[in-house]
Design a protein around this motif. Structure first.
Motif, PDB file in Angstrom:
ATOM      1  N   TRP A   1      -7.817  -1.032  -0.435  1.00  0.00           N
ATOM      2  CA  TRP A   1      -7.324  -2.391  -0.253  1.00  0.00           C
ATOM      3  C   TRP A   1      -8.427  -3.307   0.272  1.00  0.00           C
ATOM      4  CZ3 TRP A   1      -2.448  -4.012  -1.603  1.00  0.00           C
ATOM      5  CH2 TRP A   1      -2.067  -5.282  -1.161  1.00  0.00           C
TER       6      TRP A   1
ATOM      7  N   GLN B   1      -6.081   2.126   2.736  1.00  0.00           N
ATOM      8  CA  GLN B   1      -6.612   0.947   3.420  1.00  0.00           C
ATOM      9  C   GLN B   1      -8.015   0.633   2.918  1.00  0.00           C
ATOM     10  OE1 GLN B   1      -4.933  -1.014   6.087  1.00  0.00           O
ATOM     11  NE2 GLN B   1      -6.517  -2.337   5.229  1.00  0.00           N
TER      12      GLN B   1
ATOM     13  N   TRP C   1      -2.023   2.852  -2.554  1.00  0.00           N
ATOM     14  CA  TRP C   1      -3.412   2.472  -2.281  1.00  0.00           C
ATOM     15  C   TRP C   1      -3.758   2.741  -0.814  1.00  0.00           C
ATOM     16  CZ3 TRP C   1      -5.967   1.686  -6.587  1.00  0.00           C
ATOM     17  CH2 TRP C   1      -5.299   1.158  -7.699  1.00  0.00           C
TER      18      TRP C   1
ATOM     19  N   ARG D   1       0.831  -1.209   0.000  1.00  0.00           N
ATOM     20  CA  ARG D   1       0.000   0.000   0.000  1.00  0.00           C
ATOM     21  C   ARG D   1       0.865   1.258   0.000  1.00  0.00           C
ATOM     22  NH1 ARG D   1      -3.112  -3.225   3.578  1.00  0.00           N
ATOM     23  NH2 ARG D   1      -2.127  -2.270   5.405  1.00  0.00           N
TER      24      ARG D   1
END
Length: 294
Positions: free
Chosen positions: A206, A203, A201, A196
């Motif tokens: 994800w 959380q 990205w 991440r």
């Protein structure tokens, strides 16, 4: 020739290319021509052989980065330094780094000359169709010095394999972030936290990808790969090996084994010399995974 031998050829040479993403010479040379330190050097340095492409093209060919992260760096990079200038700076970084890490005896050795010649010949068996990142790099002029011929050839073989890997991921129906999530779940590369952080990205993004993979039977309730998920990842790797095989099949077993012999020795040398950081967030394994495009 077995595909395992083709993978051995890749494994023996990949880190000789990948060190460019970790050595300090890269940022020194690229910021020296005007780029901003950090991710811009990575995105622009690797994409420059394709020309002044958009952020969308970079995100598509790099596959598992958040497009919004790429957009912060490209196309702004081309206003700071032209692609041709960036390419030149990247070769200068490779020259300086390999010379520092391997030393003059290895740089000028018969093994280096042999490895450069074999890898350059192998590249001649690569096809550019459907491989945009490879094709951009393949259009560059070959350098003269054997260690730079070796590095450029290793880069071409790596990008040829990487573009084929994207075919396999797309055929498997995995988006960029889904490819990254399932790759992390194999336990053979990034941790999710590092993925991440480096790929941009959040959380929430994800978690959304994980939630989307579970109904497809690829992840269980704990976010681990199911048997079907493990099978899919194995199929992706097998297809990647198949698509990457032509240059190694062209060389044949004996010359591929020679690449493995010399490439492994030089890889050990650059590792011993500290080509890759050994910290909690960037290890030798992370270095290999960082260019896998998941």
């Amino acid at each position: 020739m077995t595909f395992s031998l083709a993978r051995s050829g890749h494994d023996a040479t990949n880190l000789l290319h990948s060190l460019i993403y970790f050595v300090p010479e890269t940022e020194q040379e690229l910021t020296g021509v005007g780029l901003r330190a950090g991710r811009m050097c990575y995105f622009a340095g690797r994409a420059a052989p394709m020309g002044a492409v958009s952020g969308g093209v970079v995100a598509a060919t790099f596959y598992n980065f958040n497009p919004s992260l790429v957009a912060r760096c490209v196309p702004a990079a081309w206003e700071l330094a032209s692609p041709d200038v960036v390419v030149g700076a990247r070769f200068a970084a490779a020259d300086a780094a390999l010379t520092r890490l391997l030393g003059p005896d290895v740089i000028g050795s018969a093994d280096m000359i042999e490895l450069a010649a074999i890898l350059r010949e192998a590249v001649g068996a690569c096809s550019p169709e459907g491989r945009p990142l490879y094709a951009g790099h393949a259009d560059l002029a070959w350098p003269d010095a054997p260690h730079l011929v070796m590095w450029h050839a290793a880069s071409l073989l790596r990008e040829h394999r990487g573009d084929g890997h994207l075919w396999a991921l797309a055929s498997a129906g995995l988006s960029g972030i889904e490819a990254l999530v399932t790759h992390c779940a194999t336990g053979k590369g990034f941790t999710p936290e590092l993925a991440r952080a480096t790929r941009g990205w959040s959380q929430d993004q994800w978690d959304s990808a994980v939630s989307g993979l579970a109904p497809r039977g690829l992840l269980d309730s704990q976010g681990e790969l199911t048997p079907a998920g493990r099978e899919l990842r194995a199929q992706i790797e097998d297809q990647t090996d198949l698509l990457a095989a032509p240059p190694w099949q062209y060389l044949g077993e004996q010359r591929t084994e020679e690449v493995v012999r010399i490439g492994k020795a030089m890889t050990r040398a650059v590792l011993k010399a500290g080509a890759f950081p050994r910290t909690a967030t960037a290890s030798r394994d992370d270095a290999a995974a960082s260019t896998a495009r998941a």
